[in-house]
Write a protein that holds these residues in place. Structure first.
Motif, short mmCIF file in Angstrom:
data_model
loop_
_atom_site.label_atom_id
_atom_site.label_comp_id
_atom_site.label_asym_id
_atom_site.label_seq_id
_atom_site.Cartn_x
_atom_site.Cartn_y
_atom_site.Cartn_z
N CYS A 1 -7.34 1.39 -1.82
CA CYS A 1 -6.68 0.29 -2.54
C CYS A 1 -6.70 0.53 -4.04
O CYS A 1 -5.71 0.27 -4.73
CB CYS A 1 -7.31 -1.05 -2.20
SG CYS A 1 -6.92 -1.61 -0.55
N TRP A 2 -7.81 1.03 -4.54
CA TRP A 2 -7.91 1.31 -5.97
C TRP A 2 -6.91 2.40 -6.39
O TRP A 2 -6.25 2.28 -7.41
CB TRP A 2 -9.34 1.72 -6.35
CG TRP A 2 -9.46 1.95 -7.82
CD1 TRP A 2 -9.55 3.14 -8.46
CD2 TRP A 2 -9.46 0.96 -8.85
NE1 TRP A 2 -9.61 2.95 -9.82
CE2 TRP A 2 -9.56 1.62 -10.09
CE3 TRP A 2 -9.38 -0.43 -8.85
CZ2 TRP A 2 -9.59 0.95 -11.29
CZ3 TRP A 2 -9.42 -1.10 -10.06
CH2 TRP A 2 -9.53 -0.41 -11.26
N ALA A 3 -6.77 3.44 -5.56
CA ALA A 3 -5.79 4.50 -5.86
C ALA A 3 -4.38 3.95 -5.88
O ALA A 3 -3.59 4.28 -6.78
CB ALA A 3 -5.93 5.63 -4.83
N ALA A 4 -4.05 3.08 -4.95
CA ALA A 4 -2.71 2.47 -4.92
C ALA A 4 -2.52 1.56 -6.13
O ALA A 4 -1.44 1.55 -6.76
CB ALA A 4 -2.52 1.68 -3.64
N TYR A 5 -3.54 0.81 -6.49
CA TYR A 5 -3.46 -0.08 -7.66
C TYR A 5 -3.22 0.73 -8.92
O TYR A 5 -2.36 0.39 -9.73
CB TYR A 5 -4.75 -0.89 -7.78
CG TYR A 5 -4.84 -1.68 -9.06
CD1 TYR A 5 -4.07 -2.83 -9.24
CD2 TYR A 5 -5.65 -1.26 -10.10
CE1 TYR A 5 -4.13 -3.54 -10.42
CE2 TYR A 5 -5.73 -1.97 -11.28
CZ TYR A 5 -4.95 -3.11 -11.45
OH TYR A 5 -5.02 -3.81 -12.62
N GLU A 6 -3.97 1.80 -9.10
CA GLU A 6 -3.80 2.65 -10.29
C GLU A 6 -2.39 3.23 -10.37
O GLU A 6 -1.82 3.30 -11.46
CB GLU A 6 -4.84 3.77 -10.29
CG GLU A 6 -6.23 3.30 -10.67
CD GLU A 6 -6.29 2.77 -12.11
OE1 GLU A 6 -5.86 3.49 -13.04
OE2 GLU A 6 -6.76 1.63 -12.29
N THR A 7 -1.84 3.63 -9.24
CA THR A 7 -0.48 4.16 -9.22
C THR A 7 0.54 3.09 -9.58
O THR A 7 1.51 3.36 -10.28
CB THR A 7 -0.15 4.75 -7.83
OG1 THR A 7 -1.08 5.81 -7.56
CG2 THR A 7 1.26 5.30 -7.77
N SER A 8 0.30 1.87 -9.12
CA SER A 8 1.26 0.78 -9.37
C SER A 8 1.32 0.39 -10.84
O SER A 8 2.31 -0.17 -11.28
CB SER A 8 0.90 -0.45 -8.54
OG SER A 8 -0.25 -1.11 -9.06
N ARG A 9 0.26 0.72 -11.58
CA ARG A 9 0.23 0.35 -13.01
C ARG A 9 1.04 1.35 -13.78
O ARG A 9 1.37 1.41 -14.83
CB ARG A 9 -1.19 0.30 -13.50
CG ARG A 9 -1.97 -0.79 -12.83
CD ARG A 9 -3.39 -0.77 -13.24
NE ARG A 9 -3.48 -0.53 -14.67
CZ ARG A 9 -4.27 -1.14 -15.50
NH1 ARG A 9 -5.07 -2.02 -15.05
NH2 ARG A 9 -4.30 -0.85 -16.78
N LEU B 1 0.83 -1.21 0.00
CA LEU B 1 0.00 0.00 0.00
C LEU B 1 0.86 1.26 0.00
O LEU B 1 0.81 2.06 -0.93
CB LEU B 1 -0.96 0.02 1.19
CG LEU B 1 -1.83 1.29 1.25
CD1 LEU B 1 -2.74 1.40 0.04
CD2 LEU B 1 -2.62 1.35 2.52
N PHE B 2 1.67 1.46 1.03
CA PHE B 2 2.47 2.68 1.11
C PHE B 2 3.58 2.71 0.06
O PHE B 2 4.12 3.77 -0.23
CB PHE B 2 3.04 2.88 2.51
CG PHE B 2 2.00 3.24 3.54
CD1 PHE B 2 0.81 3.87 3.21
CD2 PHE B 2 2.22 2.95 4.87
CE1 PHE B 2 -0.14 4.19 4.16
CE2 PHE B 2 1.28 3.29 5.85
CZ PHE B 2 0.10 3.90 5.48
#
Length: 103
Positions: free
Chosen positions: A95-103, A64-65
């Motif tokens: 979680c969705w914001a973190a997922y979008e950033t990870s992509r 997450l972080f």
């Protein structure tokens, strides 16, 4: 580990995961593996901070972080608070914001 006892948020930390406390959609306290170098018992700490009604506590899980900036977390909590999200909805939104950033 994080627990709420009355108005005290008590925590224990061993350097692997972390948490953030947001007051009014601003991070006022954060402890995470990304804020320290290394892992393990040498980093063990414990403490407590005061809690207020409507505080949001985000407990870090794997990645997450690593995948969300502080400003993104604050923005996600601000949106969820404004839309009166439940705790579960807040979690999914973050979680969705973190997922979008990870992509």
């Amino acid at each position: 580990m994080v627990s709420l006892t009355g108005k005290d948020l008590k925590w224990a930390y061993i350097g692997n995961r972390g948490f953030a406390v947001l007051w009014g959609s601003r991070i006022v306290f954060q402890l995470s593996a990304t804020s320290k170098t290394g892992d393990g018992v040498a980093l063990a700490r414990a403490g407590q901070i005061g809690a207020r009604d409507r505080d949001v506590v985000v407990v870090d899980t794997d990645g997450l972080f690593d995948n969300i900036r502080d400003t993104q977390l604050e923005h996600a909590v601000q949106i969820g608070t404004r839309l009166e999200f439940s705790a579960k909805e807040h979690g999914w939104h973050i979680c969705w914001a973190a997922y979008e950033t990870s992509r």
